[in-house]
Design a protein around this motif. Structure first.
Motif, PDB file in Angstrom:
ATOM      1  N   GLY A 316      64.403   8.268 -50.016  1.00 49.21           N
ATOM      2  CA  GLY A 316      64.903   9.597 -50.825  1.00 49.21           C
ATOM      3  C   GLY A 316      64.336  10.724 -50.205  1.00 49.21           C
ATOM      4  N   GLY A 317      65.017  11.592 -49.298  1.00 52.81           N
ATOM      5  CA  GLY A 317      64.742  12.864 -48.965  1.00 52.81           C
ATOM      6  C   GLY A 317      63.674  12.850 -47.903  1.00 52.81           C
ATOM      7  N   ILE A 318      63.509  11.826 -47.148  1.00 51.67           N
ATOM      8  CA  ILE A 318      62.210  12.058 -46.030  1.00 51.67           C
ATOM      9  C   ILE A 318      62.916  12.819 -44.984  1.00 51.67           C
ATOM     10  N   GLY A 319      62.097  13.766 -44.629  1.00 53.25           N
ATOM     11  CA  GLY A 319      62.699  14.804 -43.322  1.00 53.25           C
ATOM     12  C   GLY A 319      63.551  15.841 -43.779  1.00 53.25           C
ATOM     13  N   LEU A 320      63.772  15.886 -45.143  1.00 54.01           N
ATOM     14  CA  LEU A 320      64.714  16.942 -45.472  1.00 54.01           C
ATOM     15  C   LEU A 320      64.362  17.770 -46.920  1.00 54.01           C
ATOM     16  N   GLY A 321      64.802  18.778 -47.041  1.00 52.92           N
ATOM     17  CA  GLY A 321      64.499  19.284 -48.259  1.00 52.92           C
ATOM     18  C   GLY A 321      65.094  19.721 -49.675  1.00 52.92           C
ATOM     19  N   ASN A 322      66.266  18.499 -49.699  1.00 53.45           N
ATOM     20  CA  ASN A 322      67.083  18.352 -50.636  1.00 53.45           C
ATOM     21  C   ASN A 322      67.468  17.220 -50.927  1.00 53.45           C
ATOM     22  N   GLY A 323      68.345  16.739 -52.017  1.00 57.91           N
ATOM     23  CA  GLY A 323      68.683  15.520 -52.179  1.00 57.91           C
ATOM     24  C   GLY A 323      69.978  15.184 -51.667  1.00 57.91           C
ATOM     25  N   ARG A 349      47.526   3.644 -47.213  1.00 53.70           N
ATOM     26  CA  ARG A 349      46.809   3.007 -48.664  1.00 53.70           C
ATOM     27  C   ARG A 349      47.510   1.902 -48.967  1.00 53.70           C
ATOM     28  N   ASN A 350      48.350   1.556 -48.406  1.00 56.60           N
ATOM     29  CA  ASN A 350      49.324   0.080 -48.564  1.00 56.60           C
ATOM     30  C   ASN A 350      50.065   0.267 -49.939  1.00 56.60           C
ATOM     31  N   GLU A 351      50.462   1.534 -50.391  1.00 51.77           N
ATOM     32  CA  GLU A 351      51.498   1.622 -51.558  1.00 51.77           C
ATOM     33  C   GLU A 351      52.706   1.035 -51.060  1.00 51.77           C
ATOM     34  N   PHE A 352      53.403   1.392 -50.050  1.00 52.39           N
ATOM     35  CA  PHE A 352      54.568   0.795 -49.504  1.00 52.39           C
ATOM     36  C   PHE A 352      54.277   0.565 -47.915  1.00 52.39           C
ATOM     37  N   ASP A 353      55.443   0.022 -47.543  1.00 47.69           N
ATOM     38  CA  ASP A 353      55.287  -0.375 -45.795  1.00 47.69           C
ATOM     39  C   ASP A 353      56.233   0.379 -44.923  1.00 47.69           C
ATOM     40  N   MET A 354      57.098   0.917 -45.458  1.00 46.00           N
ATOM     41  CA  MET A 354      58.069   1.367 -44.537  1.00 46.00           C
ATOM     42  C   MET A 354      58.697   2.797 -45.079  1.00 46.00           C
ATOM     43  N   ALA A 355      59.015   3.704 -44.135  1.00 48.58           N
ATOM     44  CA  ALA A 355      60.002   4.870 -44.570  1.00 48.58           C
ATOM     45  C   ALA A 355      61.385   4.652 -44.265  1.00 48.58           C
ATOM     46  N   GLY A 356      62.354   4.851 -45.143  1.00 49.46           N
ATOM     47  CA  GLY A 356      63.633   4.660 -44.914  1.00 49.46           C
ATOM     48  C   GLY A 356      64.323   6.189 -44.819  1.00 49.46           C
ATOM     49  N   VAL A 357      64.854   6.589 -43.545  1.00 52.82           N
ATOM     50  CA  VAL A 357      65.438   7.635 -43.617  1.00 52.82           C
ATOM     51  C   VAL A 357      67.107   7.749 -43.231  1.00 52.82           C
ATOM     52  N   GLY A 358      67.540   8.475 -44.007  1.00 51.23           N
ATOM     53  CA  GLY A 358      69.039   8.578 -43.767  1.00 51.23           C
ATOM     54  C   GLY A 358      69.642  10.050 -42.946  1.00 51.23           C
ATOM     55  N   ARG A 359      70.054  11.011 -43.752  1.00 47.07           N
ATOM     56  CA  ARG A 359      70.787  11.762 -43.374  1.00 47.07           C
ATOM     57  C   ARG A 359      70.029  12.727 -42.177  1.00 47.07           C
ATOM     58  N   ALA A 360      68.616  12.568 -42.175  1.00 47.01           N
ATOM     59  CA  ALA A 360      67.977  13.277 -40.855  1.00 47.01           C
ATOM     60  C   ALA A 360      68.077  12.318 -39.457  1.00 47.01           C
ATOM     61  N   ILE A 361      68.267  10.983 -39.844  1.00 46.50           N
ATOM     62  CA  ILE A 361      68.722  10.444 -38.639  1.00 46.50           C
ATOM     63  C   ILE A 361      70.298  10.525 -38.094  1.00 46.50           C
ATOM     64  N   LEU A 362      70.984  10.594 -39.376  1.00 47.52           N
ATOM     65  CA  LEU A 362      72.493  10.750 -39.202  1.00 47.52           C
ATOM     66  C   LEU A 362      72.758  12.165 -38.310  1.00 47.52           C
ATOM     67  N   ASN A 363      71.888  12.982 -38.842  1.00 45.91           N
ATOM     68  CA  ASN A 363      72.052  14.489 -38.251  1.00 45.91           C
ATOM     69  C   ASN A 363      71.680  14.560 -36.638  1.00 45.91           C
ATOM     70  N   ASP A 364      70.628  13.643 -36.598  1.00 44.35           N
ATOM     71  CA  ASP A 364      69.930  14.031 -35.311  1.00 44.35           C
ATOM     72  C   ASP A 364      69.489  12.623 -34.715  1.00 44.35           C
ATOM     73  N   PRO A 365      70.234  11.916 -33.694  1.00 42.70           N
ATOM     74  CA  PRO A 365      69.828  10.742 -33.194  1.00 42.70           C
ATOM     75  C   PRO A 365      68.659  10.528 -32.628  1.00 42.70           C
ATOM     76  N   GLN A 366      67.937  11.802 -32.105  1.00 45.17           N
ATOM     77  CA  GLN A 366      66.522  11.635 -31.674  1.00 45.17           C
ATOM     78  C   GLN A 366      65.436  11.939 -32.733  1.00 45.17           C
ATOM     79  N   TRP A 367      65.774  11.883 -33.879  1.00 39.28           N
ATOM     80  CA  TRP A 367      64.741  12.224 -34.899  1.00 39.28           C
ATOM     81  C   TRP A 367      63.597  11.277 -34.808  1.00 39.28           C
ATOM     82  N   VAL A 368      63.536  10.224 -34.653  1.00 44.33           N
ATOM     83  CA  VAL A 368      62.264   9.354 -34.385  1.00 44.33           C
ATOM     84  C   VAL A 368      61.687   9.750 -33.237  1.00 44.33           C
TER      85      VAL A 368
END
Length: 389
Positions: A316-323, A349-368
């Motif tokens: 949900g919104g990782i790497g970007l400033g809106n939804g 802190r072991n709250e969750f395990d991975m970050a799911g990234v959508g639009r930022a990676i769609l926009n830029d293949p080199q994002w990671v």
């Protein structure tokens, strides 16, 4: 437009929680960044071509830990609407997916298909079979609330239909299992199931769309039965490969909807899925670190992990400033944003395990790769929503 600038790379980046490996059953992922599924409409007649191969290969080459494909239709007449949505059956489609998996593996990546049945959200007007309505547990589209759909579409879709019959339920479960088997034969590393956003599996989980009185409806545990049977059928077909399950509180019908009003209600739906064979919960939220329930700072992904004991992905919104809704409607400017420290801290802190990234990676293949090297993010180009960049 000025790009958001990240700090220069340092030796401490080696210890970045986002770039630590994680193991799911026998599968080890090279880092904690998952490319979220995003519908693309670039597979004519359901067959992914070389442009789709290149699209996923570029993300693997840039270091995505786990690629989850766009939604992929199962072999059922009302699974998906648009003919350019890929599917997971037929010789041509499976050969296309084999080229995708070969390319991703050659780049050191891992990839799951997201198996999909649109259910109530299938739009007959977009399909090659406009005479067939979408499959619905009780004939209900869902109570319309805050949604990105236009009024005309909502008015057309909310008309009641006949509830899905038991024999069709069995056919759909079988189709999910068959698609999972096909995915393994096409070289995928695991399977993702779309159980959120108001689509078919979610419409059985959600009390607003499931009013059935048979074994697939009623109290919380009975509403989970359809999803549980799908997970169990998929597990029987794919052996020890991982199963990822996407769920959400919000629905396409109503962004304000809630799958569970309390942690206990949510746990009653998720725990049977974990017991049936889910290895990774894909917690789709509109804001990845927003508290899911009053009285707790835990995110939706955090609650999924706490309730089931299984790893989870925050989305949900990782790497970007809106939804996503604001991006699709162009109601606010989509700008790069370095909000990754919150994800790093939650993983540490072991709250969750991975970050799911959508639009930022769609926009830029080199994002990671930019994240790994602490390089500037690039400006968001809305034209990438309509092409395979």
């Amino acid at each position: 437009m000025t790009d958001t600038v990240l700090e220069p790379a340092t030796e401490t980046a080696v210890a970045d929680p986002l770039f630590q490996p994680i193991t799911l059953r026998d599968l080890t992922l090279r880092n904690r960044i998952s490319m979220s599924p995003m519908t693309r409409y670039f597979s004519p007649n359901g067959v992914p071509g070389e442009d789709v191969v290149s699209y996923y290969r570029r993300r693997a080459e840039a270091g995505v830990g786990l690629i989850v494909t766009e939604g992929v239709g199962i072999d059922h007449l009302t699974a998906v609407d648009d003919p350019a949505i890929p599917h997971m059956y037929g010789k041509a489609a499976l050969e296309g997916w084999r080229r995708v998996t070969d390319a991703v593996h050659a780049a050191g990546g891992r990839i799951f298909p997201q198996l999909w049945h649109q259910g109530p959200l299938r739009d007959p007007a977009r399909s090659s079979r406009p005479d067939l309505v979408g499959s619905r547990p009780s004939g209900h589209w869902g109570k319309a609330g805050h949604t990105s759909y236009g009024d005309a579409y909502v008015d057309a879709m909310r008309a009641p239909t006949q509830p899905i019959e038991s024999v069709e339920i069995t056919d759909i479960i079988t189709a999910f299992a068959s698609a999972a088997r096909n995915a393994m034969e096409a070289g995928f590393d695991g399977v993702a199931l779309h159980g959120g956003h108001g689509y078919l599996i979610d419409s059985f989980l959600w009390h607003e769309t499931n009013h059935r009185t048979d074994r697939y409806g009623g109290d919380t545990s009975r509403r989970a039965a359809f999803a549980v049977e799908i997970v169990a059928a998929v597990r029987a077909e794919i052996g020890n490969a991982p199963i990822m399950f996407r769920f959400s509180q919000h629905k396409q019908q109503d962004y304000g909807a809630r799958l569970g009003e309390t942690p206990e209600e949510l746990g009653a739906l998720l725990m049977p899925l974990a017991q049936a064979g889910v290895d990774l919960f894909d917690a789709s939220g509109r804001v990845f670190d927003r508290p899911a329930f009053e009285g707790s700072n835990l995110s939706l992904a955090g609650w999924a992990k706490k309730l089931t004991g299984k790893p989870s992905v925050a989305i949900g919104g990782i790497g970007l400033g809106n939804g996503l809704g604001e991006t699709l409607s162009d109601s606010s400017e989509t700008r790069p944003l370095d909000n990754l420290q919150a994800a790093r801290d939650a993983i540490a802190r072991n709250e969750f395990d991975m970050a799911g990234v959508g639009r930022a990676i769609l926009n830029d293949p080199q994002w990671v790769e930019r994240v790994r090297k602490r390089q500037p993010f690039v400006a968001f180009d809305r034209a990438n929503l309509r092409r395979l960049a």
